[in-house]
Each structure stands twice: as structure tokens, then as C-alpha cells.
Design an enzyme around this catalytic site. Structure first.
Site, short mmCIF file in Angstrom:
data_model
loop_
_atom_site.label_atom_id
_atom_site.label_comp_id
_atom_site.label_asym_id
_atom_site.label_seq_id
_atom_site.Cartn_x
_atom_site.Cartn_y
_atom_site.Cartn_z
N TYR A 1 10.86 6.15 -7.36
CA TYR A 1 10.09 5.86 -8.57
C TYR A 1 9.05 6.96 -8.80
CZ TYR A 1 6.91 3.65 -11.85
OH TYR A 1 6.12 3.40 -12.93
N LYS B 1 -12.17 -4.25 -0.25
CA LYS B 1 -11.62 -3.76 -1.51
C LYS B 1 -10.74 -4.87 -2.08
CE LYS B 1 -8.92 0.03 -3.49
NZ LYS B 1 -8.81 -0.72 -4.69
N ASP C 1 9.89 3.19 -3.65
CA ASP C 1 8.66 3.75 -4.20
C ASP C 1 8.78 5.26 -4.37
OD1 ASP C 1 7.81 1.23 -4.07
OD2 ASP C 1 6.24 1.54 -2.56
#
Ligand code: IVH
Length: 666
Positions: A33, A112, A30
Site C-alpha cells: 500500500y 498517546k 502495508d
């Protein structure tokens, strides 16, 4: 960074998005990226005129597609600020209290939901339309698709005059798995995860197909509502319940921070039992009048925040590292783990991203490692428990040859790539690209069939497709006589496809379908294109030296010349549909002209694009000095402004039709 490097960066980030979201096979951590993505954002900020319509940055929040009508949100669909830190949550509560002149408001906590946000409008109890978030101010009108949801009645007799409800469309874990099993049984590619499957489904143009997918929805908010219908989140929930609309099964009001923290902890414990993925809690000021007083920042309300739960981390043992060859020939290391439960599922493999990452984290076979499943997607190895080493752990050696074909591997940035064109992993990818809808459009040649053709060595190069016999195809798994014949017929029919489809299908680096069309218009045949020099190619609009060199080198390679000869031998169409038509095309008003299309038109934009291309014109995504015409529909925005500024001619749809009529040769 220059413009060509920018184009390359766009392509690189896009490839990583595909690897992550479509193939569930990320090649970067991550963090790596994020660095690339940030670079892309910074470059686009510095050079707004470079921004490519297909840049991954333009998709954030799901930019509206051209196929659906666009619809403005009466009340913008904003995002939420989010935090992982309880300190920041406390700071949020303090800000709210300060904003309310010291009054401590009742707050609500609800899950959420990690799905796809939509807004649905009822007028006088009738479902009028349903829209995606889009860019927040307008989205795609996906009414027909949303009407297929069982939870959303088209009539709500007791609803307020205007009621816009907002929530998240999702697929339950069970529904998602069932659907993927069915897809696999039919030889279709399974989806990488439930959220992508949901987003993909909502984008389908045929709502009958949507109806067959296991979509659900849960509602948590409103857009425009008749004044006085509700005055708090609690009342909204009661209203939705009384209308029998779906709301989350868990919801709490809290009066102070102790209750708030207790509610969050409770939700964190039970979230695995909810039918939808939940990655946090949303904390909102309950009363709507207080919300109004607090207002909004540029992109988020001051009266709500999302608190995200830490991804669950679990210790397990790394048994072995295996290698996976991706569709682009990229070799990625995969951790084979002692199976453990993480976030409700059994995990036995995790991505290690790339070998540099392995070296950085000093991961060895036999190590105890910490794994984490972030955002419900792909499990990753976070760190090594180096203190638990026995000394028997084995260092992981970076391979030098491809595990699929034994060919040499080349290091490109952080990746290892197999360059051998006959590599089964790459043949698979080449075939998929060749056959897919945007290229040669061969029906029935999906991933499952491609895999079998390659595994059984029936196809070792794309042209082998044209040697297939119906008996060979019928012998494949799950292949009936009828579908075998259909596939053979589809392959046969593809021989007559227009040349641009073949050019695109060859998979020449940097050549997308738009450029393929331009190439067809610029050369009389594939042979002529193959013989073109770099200078010849650079004469074409939008072709700079990187792209020209790429095309030239592709056709210069002996293996590609062989491939072309074989395809020609099988009778594929190598002729441009434009050859010999120069006079006609040149005479028209559209031929050779550069168009940009914007706003809402009577038909999808693609239909207009097709018309322009058919008449020898060109279509690009952004307005520049080189643009000849802007075809502007209703509610055109920044492109219209830009065209006015640059003095580009602006056409209404009617004016465009006139031009097109003048165009059509007798
Ligand atoms: S309330 C003004 N409640 O998550 C925005 N949103 O990351 C008020 N979301 O934009 C939104 N669950 O699309 C709200 N229980 C929930 C939610 C929720 C998911 C979505 C929503 C929001 C995004 C922010």
C-alpha cells in the site's frame, strides 16, 4: 505517468482505503500500500495541477468537509514527530538539552491516545466552539456534536477567560462493541473499528444522532489560553482536574532518562487497561517557557515526541486458509488461526492480503506463524517460523475459480478478481451500490437486508428488486410488516428517480455521481446514452478515452443490455430531466458554465453546487483555464489566488445570486 493513469491510481488507492478502513478486508500488505501511496504523492508533486479533489492524499489528517463551517485555529494544531526507537528518543532528549543551552528540563509522559483530535474553546467559562484538526490551520466546526459529550460541560464557571483545550475523542472498547451489536440488531452495517466509528460519528450533521453514540474524550493540551493561566503541563493537568475535565488516568513527570525509560515501560504494561486505544507515549518538555524557546519545525514542535510501542506479536498455528470474496469481486486469502490473545482481544483470523504475499513469505497451512495487531486494527501474519516445520505443512494453491460462484478468476495486479456478473458476492455489491443514498436512495435497503435477499436468492440481479412482494420481504429475519411495506414502497418510489441516479447506480466503472449528472445533461435518455459511440462520449467535458471506452463497453455487453430492458420494463425513469429544455438552459447565464466553489458561504457548498447543476452549469474541484466563474466565500485561499492568476471571473455570493435570478426561466 499520464493523467489518465493518475486518475486510475487515485481510484485504486481509494479502493484500498475502503477495503482497509470500511470493510476491514485489506487486499495489500502495508508495504504494498505504501508503495502505491508514495507513487500517488510523487505524481501529485510533479503535477500539482492534476490533483483530484477526491484524491486520498487530500484526506490526510481529515480534510474539512463541505457540510460544516470552517473555523481557523487560533494556534495551529500540529502533529508530532514519532519514533519506534529508543535511540531516537535519546537523540530527541539530547536535541532538547542542546536547544536549552545545556539545561536538562523536566519532561512529562502521558499516553498517546488513538482517537480523533479536536480543539474546544471556552470564553468566560462558556463553551463557544469545538473544531476538528482539519488541515491543522482550520477545521470543521463541530460544536453541536461536541456538546453532546457528557464530559464537556457547556459552562465552566471557574475557567480562565480564554481556555482552548485539546484532546482526543474516542469510543471505549465496551461502548463500541455495544453500539455495533445494536446496529446489527437493527440491520445496520457495523463499524470496522472504534476509530472509524468515532470519526464517522463526529461527521454526522445531526447532533441528536451523535448523542446516541458512545463518545468520550480525554484532554492533554491547549491552544490559546489566557496569559499566565498555566505555565507547565503539570499545571495544565491540575487546572483541568480542578475544572473536572477528563484527563488520562496515568501521567508522570521525569527528571532524567532512567526515569523516562521506566515511565515508558510502565505505560506499555498498563496500557491494555486504559479505556481508549493507546499506541504509544507522548514525551513533552514540562515548562511552557522552555517550549517557547525550543519552538517548532515546519510541522511539529521541537519540545515533544511520540514514542510508539511495538505492535504486540504472538505465535500461533495457521490451521487453514479460506477465501473471502469482497464486494468488488476480489478474492482474498484469510488465515484461520488457533485462537490467541493479542493486544487484549482474541484473534482467530488474520488477513493474508493476497497470494503473491503468501508466496513471498512462503506461508503454508499448518505453519507456526507470528501474528501482529498493528494500530489496533486488523491482525496480520508477519512471518513464518519455518524452523518449526514438520514436513506435514501444505502449500497454499492459488485458486482459479471463485469460491462464491465457481466462475473464473482473473489476475489484476496482485489481486484475483471474479468476473462473473451473477456471482452472489458481486450481486450483493451491485445492489448495495444501486440502493445507497448517493444513487437510487432506497430506504431500508441496508447491508443486512441485501445479504438476506441475495442469500435467499430473491434477488439475483438488480432488476429483481422490482419483482419483490411484500410477503417475501416480511419473511426475512428481523423484518416487521411495517418495515417490509416501507421497503417495498421505497423500491417503488425509486422508479421515478432522476436519470443521473440510475446512471450512477448502475455502477459503470469510472462513472461517479458528478459524471452521471453530466451524462444526464448530455443525452435525452438512457437509451441514447447506451447507443452513444466512443467519439460521442469523448465530446463531453472531463471524459477522456479511458472513461468513454468504459461507458461504451458497459452498454455494449449483452448482460447489461438485458438489464436495461428489464429495468425499462419495470417502469424506471429513463428520460433526462433536461431533454426538451435546451432552449431554456442555453438562455441562462449559468447553463453550460464551469464553476468552482471555495471559501465559507452562507449555506453548505453542496447547496450551491445543487443550484448550479440544476441550472445546467457544471462544478469542478479545481480552478483551471477552462473555469468560467469562481464562487468565492469568506476566507477563500489558494483557489482564489489561482483564479486571479488565470483571470477567471470571481463572484461573491451576492453576485452569484443575481446571476441565478437572471437564470430562472419565467
Ligand atoms: S500533545 C503540538 N499529547 O497525536 C502537538 N498529543 O500523532 C502536541 N495525541 O497531534 C500534542 N495523544 O492529536 C499530545 N497525550 C497526547 C496525545 C496527543 C494523542 C495526538 C495529537 C497529536 C497526534 C500526533
Amino acid at each position: 505517468m499520464n493523467r489518465l493513469e493518475y486518475t486510475d491510481l487515485v481510484e485504486t488507492v481509494r479502493q484500498h482505503d475502503i477495503a482497509y478502513y470500511v470493510e476491514a478486508n485489506p487486499m495489500l500488505s502495508d508495504r504494498e500500500y505504501d508503495v502505491l501511496y508514495r507513487q500517488l504523492l510523487d505524481t501529485e508533486k510533479a503535477h500539482p495541477d492534476w490533483i483530484a479533489a477526491d484524491s486520498p492524499t487530500q484526506k490526510v489528517g481529515g480534510q474539512a468537509l463541505s457540510h460544516f463551517e470552517q473555523r481557523e485555529h487560533a494556534v495551529p494544531m500540529l502533529s508530532l514527530d514519532n519514533t519506534y526507537s529508543l535511540d531516537e528518543l535519546t537523540a530527541f532528549v539530547q536535541r532538547v538539552i542542546k536547544g536549552l543551552d545545556g539545561e536538562r528540563p523536566v519532561m512529562t509522559v502521558d499516553p498517546k491516545v488513538d482517537g480523533v483530535a479536536v480543539s474546544i474553546r471556552y470564553e468566560n467559562g462558556k463553551l463557544i466552539h469545538g473544531v476538528t484538526r482539519g488541515d491543522g490551520s482550520k477545521g470543521d466546526d463541530i460544536t453541536e456534536n461536541l456538546k453532546t459529550l457528557k464530559e464537556l460541560p457547556t459552562l465552566l464557571p471557574d475557567a480562565p477567560e480564554v481556555l482552548e483545550v485539546r484532546g482526543e475523542v474516542f469510543m471505549s472498547h465496551a461502548g463500541f462493541q455495544r453500539m455495533n451489536r445494536q446496529r446489527e440488531a437493527k440491520g445496520e452495517t457495523p463499524f470496522a473499528n472504534a476509530r472509524n466509528a468515532t470519526a464517522g460519528t463526529l461527521k454526522l450533521l445531526d447532533s441528536r444522532q451523535v448523542a446516541q453514540r458512545p463518545l468520550s474524550i480525554v484532554l492533554y493540551g491547549t491552544g490559546a489560553v489566557t496569559v499566565g493561566a498555566v505555565d507547565s503541563q503539570t499545571q495544565l493537568r491540575a487546572l483541568l482536574l480542578s475544572l473536572r475535565l477528563p484527563v488520562s488516568e496515568w501521567f508522570q513527570e521525569v527528571k532524567n532518562e532512567t526515569e523516562l525509560l521506566a515511565a515508558i515501560a510502565e505505560l506499555d504494561k498498563l496500557r491494555q487497561t486504559l479505556p481508549y486505544p493507546t499506541d504509544g507515549a507522548v514525551i513533552k518538555v514540562n515548562r511552557l517557557d522552555l517550549r517557547e524557546k525550543l519552538g517548532f519545525t515546519a510541522k511539529a514542535p521541537r519540545w515533544a515526541i511520540a514514542y510508539k510501542f511495538e505492535a504486540e506479536q504472538v505465535d500461533t498455528r495457521l490451521r487453514q486458509v479460506t477465501l473471502q470474496v469482497g464486494r468488488t469481486g476480489t478474492v482474498t486469502p484469510v488465515a484461520e488461526l488457533e485462537p490467541v490473545q493479542v493486544s487484549g482481544t482474541t484473534v482467530s483470523r488474520a488477513t493474508l492480503h493476497n497470494f503473491k504475499e503468501i508466496a513471498r513469505k512462503d506461508i503454508r497451512e499448518g505453519d507456526w506463524v507470528v501474528i501482529e495487531k498493528a494500530g489496533e486494527i486488523i491482525p496480520a501474519v508477519v512471518e513464518v517460523r519455518a524452523g518449526l516445520r514438520s514436513g506435514a505443512e501444505k502449500e497454499i494453491v492459488t485458486p482459479t475459480v471463485c469460491p462464491a460462484c465457481g466462475g473464473p478468476l482473473v489476475q489484476e495486479n496482485v489481486f484475483l478478481r471474479c468476473m462473473h456478473p451473477g456471482c452472489p458476492a458481486q450481486v450483493r455489491r451491485a445492489l448495495q451500490h444501486f440502493a445507497h443514498r448517493g444513487a437510487m436512495d432506497i430506504e431500508g435497503l441496508g447491508q443486512a437486508v441485501v445479504d438476506q435477499l441475495v442469500d435467499h436468492e430473491l434477488v439475483c440481479r438488480v432488476d429483481d428488486l422490482y419483482l419483490l412482494e411484500v410477503e417475501q420481504v416480511q419473511a426475512l429475519e428481523r423484518m416487521g410488516a411495517k418495515s417490509a411495506q416501507n421497503l417495498i414502497d421505497g423500491i417503488e418510489a425509486s422508479k421515478a428517480q432522476p436519470l443521473w441516479r440510475l446512471i450512477f447506480g448502475l455502477g459503470i466503472p469510472h462513472v461517479g455521481s458528478g459524471l452521471a449528472r453530466q451524462l444526464e445533461q448530455s443525452f435525452a435518455s438512457l437509451d441514447q446514452l447506451a447507443a452513444a459511440s466512443i467519439e460521442d462520449l469523448e465530446l463531453i467535458d472531463d471524459v477522456g478515452d479511458i472513461v468513454a471506452t468504459s461507458i461504451h463497453d458497459f452498454f455494449a455487453a449483452a448482460e447489461h443490455r438485458e438489464l436495461l430492458a428489464a429495468l425499462l420494463g419495470h417502469g424506471l425513469n429513463f428520460e433526462s430531466q433536461w431533454s426538451g429544455r435546451e432552449e431554456v438552459a442555453a438562455a441562462g447565464a449559468i447553463a453550460g458554465k464551469k464553476f468552482v466553489i471555495t471559501g465559507t458561504l452562507s449555506e453548505p457548498r453542496d447547496a450551491f453546487k445543487e443550484k448550479i447543476l440544476q441550472s445546467g452549469g457544471k462544478v469542478s474541484g479545481s480552478v483551471s483555464k477552462k473555469t468560467d466563474y469562481l464562487l468565492a466565500g469568506e476566507s477563500a485561499g489558494s483557489k482564489l489566488e489561482q483564479a486571479r492568476k488565470l483571470g477567471v471571473r470571481i463572484l461573491s455570493e451576492a453576485e452569484f445570486e443575481k446571476l441565478a435570478q437572471a437564470e430562472s426561466p419565467a
